[in-house]
Design an enzyme around this catalytic site. Structure first.
Site, PDB file in Angstrom:
ATOM      1  N   GLY A   1      -6.861   3.291  11.148  1.00 37.62           N
ATOM      2  CA  GLY A   1      -7.680   2.217  10.823  1.00 37.62           C
ATOM      3  C   GLY A   1      -8.125   1.898   9.201  1.00 37.62           C
ATOM      4  N   THR A   2      -7.085   2.721   8.308  1.00 38.22           N
ATOM      5  CA  THR A   2      -7.334   2.535   6.848  1.00 38.22           C
ATOM      6  C   THR A   2      -6.878   1.405   6.388  1.00 38.22           C
ATOM      7  OG1 THR A   2      -5.250   3.888   6.767  1.00 38.22           O
ATOM      8  CG2 THR A   2      -7.190   4.966   6.367  1.00 38.22           C
ATOM      9  N   GLY A   3      -5.730   0.775   7.109  1.00 37.83           N
ATOM     10  CA  GLY A   3      -5.131  -0.506   6.606  1.00 37.83           C
ATOM     11  C   GLY A   3      -6.042  -1.663   7.043  1.00 37.83           C
ATOM     12  N   CYS A   4      -6.821  -1.667   8.140  1.00 41.26           N
ATOM     13  CA  CYS A   4      -7.511  -2.509   8.486  1.00 41.26           C
ATOM     14  C   CYS A   4      -8.892  -2.680   7.603  1.00 41.26           C
ATOM     15  CB  CYS A   4      -8.068  -2.621   9.868  1.00 41.26           C
ATOM     16  SG  CYS A   4      -6.791  -2.348  11.185  1.00 41.26           S
TER      17      CYS A   4
ATOM     18  N   THR B   1      -6.915   9.100   9.539  1.00 39.31           N
ATOM     19  CA  THR B   1      -6.873   7.998   8.648  1.00 39.31           C
ATOM     20  C   THR B   1      -6.572   6.634   9.834  1.00 39.31           C
ATOM     21  OG1 THR B   1      -4.319   8.353   8.611  1.00 39.31           O
ATOM     22  CG2 THR B   1      -5.698   9.032   6.723  1.00 39.31           C
TER      23      THR B   1
ATOM     24  N   LYS C   1       0.720  -1.152  -0.025  1.00 37.86           N
ATOM     25  CA  LYS C   1       0.186  -0.042   0.043  1.00 37.86           C
ATOM     26  C   LYS C   1       0.791   1.380  -0.154  1.00 37.86           C
ATOM     27  CE  LYS C   1      -1.350  -1.620   3.804  1.00 37.86           C
ATOM     28  NZ  LYS C   1      -2.104  -1.840   5.073  1.00 37.86           N
TER      29      LYS C   1
HETATM   30  N1  LIG Z   1      -4.626  10.180   2.432  1.00 36.73           N
HETATM   31  C1  LIG Z   1      -4.816   9.183   1.978  1.00 36.73           C
HETATM   32  N2  LIG Z   1      -6.002   9.312   0.818  1.00 36.73           N
HETATM   33  C2  LIG Z   1      -6.227   8.237   0.097  1.00 36.73           C
HETATM   34  N3  LIG Z   1      -6.049   7.118   0.175  1.00 36.73           N
HETATM   35  C3  LIG Z   1      -5.291   6.825   1.502  1.00 36.73           C
HETATM   36  C4  LIG Z   1      -4.731   7.700   2.105  1.00 36.73           C
HETATM   37  N4  LIG Z   1      -3.957   7.205   3.071  1.00 36.73           N
HETATM   38  C5  LIG Z   1      -4.185   5.928   2.780  1.00 36.73           C
HETATM   39  N5  LIG Z   1      -4.757   5.415   1.839  1.00 36.73           N
HETATM   40  C6  LIG Z   1      -5.092   4.337   1.237  1.00 36.73           C
HETATM   41  O1  LIG Z   1      -5.574   3.501   2.320  1.00 36.73           O
HETATM   42  C7  LIG Z   1      -5.473   2.434   2.303  1.00 36.73           C
HETATM   43  C8  LIG Z   1      -4.401   1.655   3.393  1.00 36.73           C
HETATM   44  O2  LIG Z   1      -3.190   2.346   3.123  1.00 36.73           O
HETATM   45  P1  LIG Z   1      -2.253   2.758   4.313  1.00 36.73           P
HETATM   46  O3  LIG Z   1      -0.843   2.702   3.701  1.00 36.73           O
HETATM   47  O4  LIG Z   1      -2.473   4.057   5.067  1.00 36.73           O
HETATM   48  O5  LIG Z   1      -2.349   1.593   5.422  1.00 36.73           O
HETATM   49  P2  LIG Z   1      -1.799   1.337   6.936  1.00 36.73           P
HETATM   50  O6  LIG Z   1      -0.638   2.098   7.308  1.00 36.73           O
HETATM   51  O7  LIG Z   1      -1.656  -0.069   7.221  1.00 36.73           O
HETATM   52  O8  LIG Z   1      -3.000   1.649   7.708  1.00 36.73           O
HETATM   53  P3  LIG Z   1      -3.198   1.544   9.287  1.00 36.73           P
HETATM   54  O9  LIG Z   1      -1.992   1.199   9.980  1.00 36.73           O
HETATM   55  O10 LIG Z   1      -3.586   2.990  10.000  1.00 36.73           O
HETATM   56  O11 LIG Z   1      -4.377   0.697   9.637  1.00 36.73           O
HETATM   57  C9  LIG Z   1      -4.427   2.027   0.869  1.00 36.73           C
HETATM   58  O12 LIG Z   1      -5.422   1.756  -0.002  1.00 36.73           O
HETATM   59  C10 LIG Z   1      -4.066   3.464   0.757  1.00 36.73           C
HETATM   60  O13 LIG Z   1      -3.576   3.772  -0.651  1.00 36.73           O
HETATM   61  C1  LIG Z   2      -6.271  -3.676  17.336  1.00 38.21           C
HETATM   62  C2  LIG Z   2      -5.507  -2.768  16.196  1.00 38.21           C
HETATM   63  N1  LIG Z   2      -5.362  -3.495  15.074  1.00 38.21           N
HETATM   64  C3  LIG Z   2      -4.698  -2.673  14.169  1.00 38.21           C
HETATM   65  C4  LIG Z   2      -4.321  -1.548  14.134  1.00 38.21           C
HETATM   66  C5  LIG Z   2      -3.514  -0.906  13.123  1.00 38.21           C
HETATM   67  O1  LIG Z   2      -4.207   0.045  12.597  1.00 38.21           O
HETATM   68  C6  LIG Z   2      -4.662  -0.975  15.431  1.00 38.21           C
HETATM   69  N2  LIG Z   2      -4.456   0.293  15.538  1.00 38.21           N
HETATM   70  N3  LIG Z   2      -5.275  -1.423  16.284  1.00 38.21           N
END
Ligand SMILES: Nc1ncnc2c1ncn2[C@@H]1O[C@H](COP(=O)(O)OP(=O)(O)OP(=O)(O)O)[C@@H](O)[C@H]1O
Ligand SMILES: Cc1ncc(CO)c(N)n1
Length: 273
Positions: free
Chosen positions: A211-214, A209, A176
């Site tokens: 929880g975007t990854g989850c 942002t 990502k």
């Molecule tokens: N500012 C943003 N605008 C648009 N899309 C975004 C933005 N930030 C993240 N994304 C998208 O959100 C999704 C998750 O990406 P990200 O790299 O933020 O994950 P992450 O770091 O694992 O998130 P987290 O650890 O907060 O759960 C991807 O599809 C990414 O392209």
């Molecule tokens: C419980 C939990 N899982 C995953 C993440 C990663 O975003 C978080 N902040 N908390």
């Protein structure tokens, strides 16, 4: 009768409701998939950070999965915060025992505020025990760096890291681009072992942002549960997360959660013209 599609998330609880199990179940529900959960840890967490981490016993994790596997079953499984090598090994064992397919591994390591959600020594269990079972892995750039022991700066670096992760036995690698902050687009890369595809969207200027990854990985899981192929699932997940980020809720005093119902509302606007 209509078939009910089911997805299981094996992850930690975020009391603040934006990430972890809560984000996963909300996303499953929005995408019309019946959500089930096996908790690995309870976190005391809000938009300001992580105030406490309480892992569950390996027995408790195993038993929850056993309860699901011996009764309901799952069309797809997502893993999130797994915390320790013992939990990772137990999860891998159960996935094999029940012969589950469509396994999405979100290799959660550190919360956005910097709190560790995976012990350092658990990285090798993740690589050796879980990744060979994974259909899809969805690291962000820092997680891909840890898993491949390389520095990722350019797109070529990301391609190289994706190839290394594929060599560990993962069928589809998504790296990502949320953390690629200099860019005007948020670009996610998908590698299927042969070619690269790119999923692009306008980068939203926001601090909300959490929880975007989850949420993104949960949307992939839900779509796989319904029978989509990986490319289609990643595209839907990208649309889902874009809507969730664009339509921020503005709650909490720190990095707020995304809006899990935004995709549904956006879709219904299109559907109703
Ligand atoms: N500012 C943003 N605008 C648009 N899309 C975004 C933005 N930030 C993240 N994304 C998208 O959100 C999704 C998750 O990406 P990200 O790299 O933020 O994950 P992450 O770091 O694992 O998130 P987290 O650890 O907060 O759960 C991807 O599809 C990414 O392209
Ligand atoms: C419980 C939990 N899982 C995953 C993440 C990663 O975003 C978080 N902040 N908390």
């Amino acid at each position: 009768m209509k078939k009910v599609y089911k997805a299981l998330t094996i992850a930690g609880s975020d009391s603040g409701g934006g990430a972890g199990i809560q984000a996963d179940l909300k996303t499953f529900q929005e995408l019309k998939v019946f959500g089930m959960s096996a908790l690995t840890a309870v976190t005391a967490q809000n938009t300001l950070g992580v105030q406490g981490v309480y892992p569950l016993s390996v027995e408790a994790v195993k038993q929850q999965i056993e309860s699901i596997g011996t009764d309901l079953g799952a069309d797809a499984v997502k893993t999130g915060m797994l915390f320790s090598s013992e939990i990772i090994q137990a999860v891998a064992e159960k996935i094999k025992q029940f012969g589950w397919k469509n396994i999405v591994v979100d290799p959660v390591m550190i919360a956005k505020g910097g709190a560790p959600l995976l012990q350092d020594e658990a990285v090798s269990a993740l690589k050796n025990d879980l990744l060979p079972l994974a259909t899809v892995i969805t690291p962000n750039i820092p997680e891909a760096e840890v898993l491949t022991a390389m520095t990722i700066r350019t797109l070529e670096d990301r391609q190289k890291a994706a190839k290394r992760l594929h060599e560990l036995g993962v069928k589809y690698v998504v790296i990502k681009g949320g953390h690629d902050e200099g860019e005007s687009e948020a670009v996610d890369l998908l590698y299927d072992g042969e070619e690269f595809s790119y999923f692009k969207s306008k980068r939203v200027k926001t601090k909300h942002t959490h929880g975007t990854g989850c949420t993104f990985a949960a949307a992939i899981t839900a779509e796989l549960a319904k029978g989509s192929n990986v490319k289609e699932a990643v595209q839907t997940a990208k649309d889902f997360i874009q809507a969730a980020i664009e339509n921020e809720l503005g709650i909490g005093h720190g990095h707020g959660p995304t809006n899990h119902w935004a995709y549904r509302e956006k879709k219904s606007v299109y559907e109703n013209g």
